[in-house]
Design a protein around this motif. Structure first.
Motif, PDB file in Angstrom:
ATOM      1  N   TRP A   1     -11.849 -23.074   3.050  1.00  0.00           N
ATOM      2  CA  TRP A   1     -11.437 -21.935   3.873  1.00  0.00           C
ATOM      3  C   TRP A   1      -9.912 -21.833   3.929  1.00  0.00           C
ATOM      4  CZ3 TRP A   1     -13.177 -17.528   5.209  1.00  0.00           C
ATOM      5  CH2 TRP A   1     -12.523 -16.784   6.184  1.00  0.00           C
ATOM      6  N   ASP A   2      -9.248 -22.969   4.091  1.00  0.00           N
ATOM      7  CA  ASP A   2      -7.787 -22.977   4.116  1.00  0.00           C
ATOM      8  C   ASP A   2      -7.213 -22.475   2.788  1.00  0.00           C
ATOM      9  OD1 ASP A   2      -7.857 -23.974   6.690  1.00  0.00           O
ATOM     10  OD2 ASP A   2      -7.381 -26.041   6.096  1.00  0.00           O
ATOM     11  N   ALA A   3      -7.784 -22.921   1.671  1.00  0.00           N
ATOM     12  CA  ALA A   3      -7.296 -22.503   0.350  1.00  0.00           C
ATOM     13  C   ALA A   3      -7.470 -20.995   0.172  1.00  0.00           C
ATOM     14  CB  ALA A   3      -8.020 -23.261  -0.755  1.00  0.00           C
ATOM     15  N   ILE A   4      -8.574 -20.473   0.636  1.00  0.00           N
ATOM     16  CA  ILE A   4      -8.807 -19.021   0.545  1.00  0.00           C
ATOM     17  C   ILE A   4      -7.785 -18.283   1.401  1.00  0.00           C
ATOM     18  CG2 ILE A   4     -10.407 -17.157   1.129  1.00  0.00           C
ATOM     19  CD1 ILE A   4     -12.696 -19.153   0.349  1.00  0.00           C
ATOM     20  N   GLY A   5      -7.553 -18.779   2.600  1.00  0.00           N
ATOM     21  CA  GLY A   5      -6.611 -18.134   3.505  1.00  0.00           C
ATOM     22  C   GLY A   5      -5.170 -18.184   3.016  1.00  0.00           C
ATOM     23  N   GLU A   6      -4.826 -19.225   2.288  1.00  0.00           N
ATOM     24  CA  GLU A   6      -3.460 -19.392   1.797  1.00  0.00           C
ATOM     25  C   GLU A   6      -3.234 -18.726   0.437  1.00  0.00           C
ATOM     26  OE1 GLU A   6      -2.944 -23.632   1.919  1.00  0.00           O
ATOM     27  OE2 GLU A   6      -3.088 -23.674   4.111  1.00  0.00           O
ATOM     28  N   TYR A   7      -4.308 -18.262  -0.185  1.00  0.00           N
ATOM     29  CA  TYR A   7      -4.196 -17.647  -1.514  1.00  0.00           C
ATOM     30  C   TYR A   7      -3.647 -16.229  -1.383  1.00  0.00           C
ATOM     31  CZ  TYR A   7      -5.464 -15.701  -6.017  1.00  0.00           C
ATOM     32  OH  TYR A   7      -5.418 -15.089  -7.240  1.00  0.00           O
ATOM     33  N   HIS A   8      -2.633 -15.931  -2.196  1.00  0.00           N
ATOM     34  CA  HIS A   8      -2.025 -14.601  -2.159  1.00  0.00           C
ATOM     35  C   HIS A   8      -1.849 -14.025  -3.562  1.00  0.00           C
ATOM     36  CE1 HIS A   8      -1.396 -14.939   2.113  1.00  0.00           C
ATOM     37  NE2 HIS A   8      -0.808 -16.099   1.932  1.00  0.00           N
ATOM     38  N   GLY A   9      -2.677 -14.452  -4.499  1.00  0.00           N
ATOM     39  CA  GLY A   9      -2.582 -13.953  -5.861  1.00  0.00           C
ATOM     40  C   GLY A   9      -3.461 -12.737  -6.071  1.00  0.00           C
ATOM     41  N   GLU A  10      -3.767 -12.496  -7.338  1.00  0.00           N
ATOM     42  CA  GLU A  10      -4.617 -11.349  -7.676  1.00  0.00           C
ATOM     43  C   GLU A  10      -6.028 -11.554  -7.133  1.00  0.00           C
ATOM     44  OE1 GLU A  10      -5.758 -11.267 -12.036  1.00  0.00           O
ATOM     45  OE2 GLU A  10      -4.237 -12.834 -12.071  1.00  0.00           O
ATOM     46  N   ALA A  11      -6.772 -10.469  -7.036  1.00  0.00           N
ATOM     47  CA  ALA A  11      -8.131 -10.524  -6.505  1.00  0.00           C
ATOM     48  C   ALA A  11      -8.979 -11.536  -7.278  1.00  0.00           C
ATOM     49  CB  ALA A  11      -8.777  -9.143  -6.577  1.00  0.00           C
ATOM     50  N   VAL A  12      -9.827 -12.251  -6.553  1.00  0.00           N
ATOM     51  CA  VAL A  12     -10.669 -13.289  -7.149  1.00  0.00           C
ATOM     52  C   VAL A  12     -12.134 -12.921  -6.960  1.00  0.00           C
ATOM     53  CG1 VAL A  12     -11.405 -15.700  -6.993  1.00  0.00           C
ATOM     54  CG2 VAL A  12      -8.987 -15.127  -6.797  1.00  0.00           C
ATOM     55  N   GLU A  13     -12.863 -12.990  -8.056  1.00  0.00           N
ATOM     56  CA  GLU A  13     -14.317 -12.832  -8.011  1.00  0.00           C
ATOM     57  C   GLU A  13     -14.931 -14.179  -8.354  1.00  0.00           C
ATOM     58  OE1 GLU A  13     -17.769  -9.966  -9.743  1.00  0.00           O
ATOM     59  OE2 GLU A  13     -16.323 -10.718 -11.203  1.00  0.00           O
ATOM     60  N   ILE A  14     -15.867 -14.620  -7.522  1.00  0.00           N
ATOM     61  CA  ILE A  14     -16.592 -15.860  -7.768  1.00  0.00           C
ATOM     62  C   ILE A  14     -18.027 -15.488  -8.098  1.00  0.00           C
ATOM     63  CG2 ILE A  14     -17.386 -18.023  -6.771  1.00  0.00           C
ATOM     64  CD1 ILE A  14     -14.790 -17.833  -4.997  1.00  0.00           C
ATOM     65  N   VAL A  15     -18.455 -15.886  -9.275  1.00  0.00           N
ATOM     66  CA  VAL A  15     -19.811 -15.626  -9.735  1.00  0.00           C
ATOM     67  C   VAL A  15     -20.511 -16.978  -9.829  1.00  0.00           C
ATOM     68  CG1 VAL A  15     -21.243 -14.678 -11.585  1.00  0.00           C
ATOM     69  CG2 VAL A  15     -19.008 -13.640 -11.070  1.00  0.00           C
TER      70      VAL A  15
END
Length: 88
Positions: free
Chosen positions: A38-52
């Motif tokens: 959750w912290d890594a997601i919150g701190e991420y500010h790059g391009e949009a990420v899709e997780i499949v």
């Protein structure tokens, strides 16, 4: 930017967290647990990420509670527009 997880090949929860941490640019000390994810997601500010997550039912059977915990974080992040999640 995408991260494809293949449930047929994921042996344990660490095998899930490693590629997620990589795609999110998490630091080398990234913990393999839901709070760190959750912290890594919150701190991420790059391009949009899709997780499949392919063969997710196999992961659910193999990982049990760990699968549920990871997916709960990913679904919450998806609902907030932080990532896009596809379970297949």
């Amino acid at each position: 930017k995408s991260c494809v997880l293949d449930g047929a090949a994921l042996a344990d929860a660490a095998a899930v967290y490693r590629p997620l941490g990589d795609v999110l640019g998490a630091p080398h000390y990234f913990g393999h647990n839901p709070d760190a994810l959750w912290d890594a997601i919150g701190e991420y500010h790059g391009e949009a990420v899709e997780i499949v997550w392919r063969n997710s039912a196999q992961s659910a059977a193999r990982l049990g509670r760990a699968f549920d915990d990871i997916v709960a974080v990913l679904k919450r992040a998806d609902a907030q527009g932080r990532i896009t999640l596809r379970l297949e």
